[in-house]
Design a protein around this motif. Structure first.
Motif, PDB file in Angstrom:
ATOM      1  N   LEU A 185      -0.329   5.009  43.180  1.00 44.12           N
ATOM      2  CA  LEU A 185      -0.359   6.215  42.359  1.00 44.12           C
ATOM      3  C   LEU A 185      -1.796   6.622  42.084  1.00 44.12           C
ATOM      4  O   LEU A 185      -2.619   5.795  41.673  1.00 44.12           O
ATOM      5  CB  LEU A 185       0.338   5.976  41.015  1.00 44.12           C
ATOM      6  CG  LEU A 185       1.807   5.560  41.023  1.00 44.12           C
ATOM      7  CD1 LEU A 185       2.305   5.380  39.591  1.00 44.12           C
ATOM      8  CD2 LEU A 185       2.661   6.579  41.756  1.00 44.12           C
ATOM      9  N   TYR A 202       1.926  10.257  44.705  1.00 45.21           N
ATOM     10  CA  TYR A 202       2.088   9.043  45.499  1.00 45.21           C
ATOM     11  C   TYR A 202       1.199   9.143  46.737  1.00 45.21           C
ATOM     12  O   TYR A 202       1.106  10.197  47.366  1.00 45.21           O
ATOM     13  CB  TYR A 202       3.546   8.870  45.935  1.00 45.21           C
ATOM     14  CG  TYR A 202       4.491   8.653  44.778  1.00 45.21           C
ATOM     15  CD1 TYR A 202       4.861   7.373  44.390  1.00 45.21           C
ATOM     16  CD2 TYR A 202       5.019   9.738  44.075  1.00 45.21           C
ATOM     17  CE1 TYR A 202       5.734   7.165  43.332  1.00 45.21           C
ATOM     18  CE2 TYR A 202       5.888   9.548  43.014  1.00 45.21           C
ATOM     19  CZ  TYR A 202       6.240   8.268  42.647  1.00 45.21           C
ATOM     20  OH  TYR A 202       7.094   8.074  41.584  1.00 45.21           O
ATOM     21  N   GLU A 258       5.314  13.410  37.886  1.00 45.22           N
ATOM     22  CA  GLU A 258       4.830  13.580  39.260  1.00 45.22           C
ATOM     23  C   GLU A 258       4.239  14.978  39.432  1.00 45.22           C
ATOM     24  O   GLU A 258       4.899  15.980  39.150  1.00 45.22           O
ATOM     25  CB  GLU A 258       5.943  13.363  40.273  1.00 45.22           C
ATOM     26  CG  GLU A 258       5.451  13.480  41.707  1.00 45.22           C
ATOM     27  CD  GLU A 258       6.519  13.175  42.746  1.00 45.22           C
ATOM     28  OE1 GLU A 258       6.236  13.351  43.949  1.00 45.22           O
ATOM     29  OE2 GLU A 258       7.631  12.767  42.351  1.00 45.22           O
ATOM     30  N   ARG A 274      10.143   4.736  44.679  1.00 44.51           N
ATOM     31  CA  ARG A 274       9.275   5.338  43.670  1.00 44.51           C
ATOM     32  C   ARG A 274       9.241   4.480  42.405  1.00 44.51           C
ATOM     33  O   ARG A 274       8.186   4.277  41.805  1.00 44.51           O
ATOM     34  CB  ARG A 274       9.744   6.760  43.347  1.00 44.51           C
ATOM     35  CG  ARG A 274       9.483   7.753  44.458  1.00 44.51           C
ATOM     36  CD  ARG A 274      10.183   9.083  44.214  1.00 44.51           C
ATOM     37  NE  ARG A 274       9.991   9.970  45.346  1.00 44.51           N
ATOM     38  CZ  ARG A 274       9.062  10.912  45.415  1.00 44.51           C
ATOM     39  NH1 ARG A 274       8.239  11.100  44.408  1.00 44.51           N
ATOM     40  NH2 ARG A 274       8.948  11.679  46.483  1.00 44.51           N
ATOM     41  N   ILE A 293       7.062   1.445  42.998  1.00 48.73           N
ATOM     42  CA  ILE A 293       5.635   1.801  43.033  1.00 48.73           C
ATOM     43  C   ILE A 293       5.117   2.045  41.617  1.00 48.73           C
ATOM     44  O   ILE A 293       4.035   1.572  41.249  1.00 48.73           O
ATOM     45  CB  ILE A 293       5.412   3.045  43.915  1.00 48.73           C
ATOM     46  CG1 ILE A 293       5.725   2.727  45.374  1.00 48.73           C
ATOM     47  CG2 ILE A 293       3.971   3.557  43.792  1.00 48.73           C
ATOM     48  CD1 ILE A 293       5.898   3.956  46.242  1.00 48.73           C
ATOM     49  N   ARG A 294       5.883   2.764  40.828  1.00 49.39           N
ATOM     50  CA  ARG A 294       5.454   3.024  39.444  1.00 49.39           C
ATOM     51  C   ARG A 294       5.276   1.723  38.678  1.00 49.39           C
ATOM     52  O   ARG A 294       4.298   1.545  37.936  1.00 49.39           O
ATOM     53  CB  ARG A 294       6.475   3.931  38.740  1.00 49.39           C
ATOM     54  CG  ARG A 294       6.504   5.350  39.264  1.00 49.39           C
ATOM     55  CD  ARG A 294       7.308   6.257  38.342  1.00 49.39           C
ATOM     56  NE  ARG A 294       8.706   5.866  38.222  1.00 49.39           N
ATOM     57  CZ  ARG A 294       9.688   6.338  38.976  1.00 49.39           C
ATOM     58  NH1 ARG A 294       9.409   7.226  39.934  1.00 49.39           N
ATOM     59  NH2 ARG A 294      10.942   5.953  38.785  1.00 49.39           N
TER      60      ARG A 294
END
Length: 227
Positions: A44, A33, A147, A12, A15-16
């Motif tokens: 995202l 996600y 999120e 995570r 990805i962020r």
């Protein structure tokens, strides 16, 4: 392109970072996600853009293109209109004072209604968490550290100008946060009922169980007001 609920914390975080800590299409810092169509990872998308994917109005090719060039990394993107700040935000809520260094302005019946935290990385976005009551009055985590948690249509998210709006599909759950500046957020309107206790909040006052208060939230403390 399914959502990915079982990502590790490290995945995570990667990805962020790759997406610029926001929806790759519109830059909103509240996101879900989504698996990339070529199985190369995930991206995202805010709840609104995610909905466009589910409706077939945003194609896999378009998602891949947005992921390759996230809008927040483009030169024209105005970061000042969204909460990209390395600091804990100042809060306008429940009275005349601006709250500083108050991560949890209000708890109701032991439930933290709003939680604000600085980003884990200095180039990230303010972490926002929202917990509201559902139609039965049971607390639900609507947003957890930016999120978006609901996946069944029970809550809706909208970006309206400089406002993040979250609304329950059933019941009176509502939270509207106005982004005054990248490090200042106003609680424009919050309304919820948790276990029979009703809370309503604006920038100028808060009302709990029918009794209105002004300037009751403490500043410079972990929890501004416990009710």
């Amino acid at each position: 392109m399914p959502s990915l609920p079982d990502l590790t914390a490290e995945q995570r975080a990667d990805i962020r970072q790759a997406c610029g800590f926001a929806c790759v299409r519109c830059g909103v810092t509240i996101y879900r996600y989504l698996a990339l169509p070529d199985h190369s990872g995930a991206t995202l998308l805010c709840p609104t853009c995610h909905g466009l994917v589910e409706e077939g109005r945003l194609t896999a090719t378009q998602v891949q293109s947005f992921h390759a060039n996230p809008v927040v990394r483009q030169r024209h993107f105005a970061r000042d209109r969204l909460p990209f700040s390395a600091d804990l935000p100042q809060l306008i809520v429940g009275g005349a004072r601006v709250l500083r260094d108050t991560p949890i302005p209000i708890t109701l019946d032991g439930e933290p209604i709003l939680v604000f935290a600085p980003p884990r990385r200095t180039n990230g976005a303010t972490r926002i968490s929202v917990r509201l009551g559902n139609s039965e009055g049971e607390p639900v985590q609507v947003i957890d550290g930016n999120e978006w948690m609901p996946t069944n249509g029970s809550w809706h998210f909208l970006l309206r100008g400089d406002r993040y709006s979250m609304m329950a599909a059933r019941g009176d759950g509502l939270a509207v946060l106005r982004i005054v500046a990248r490090n200042k957020i106003a609680v424009e309107h919050l309304r919820t009922t948790i276990r029979g206790r009703r809370l309503e909040v604006t920038p100028d006052w808060l009302e709990i169980d029918g009794k209105r208060h002004v300037d009751r939230i403490g500043s410079g403390t972990l929890i501004g007001l416990e009710m």
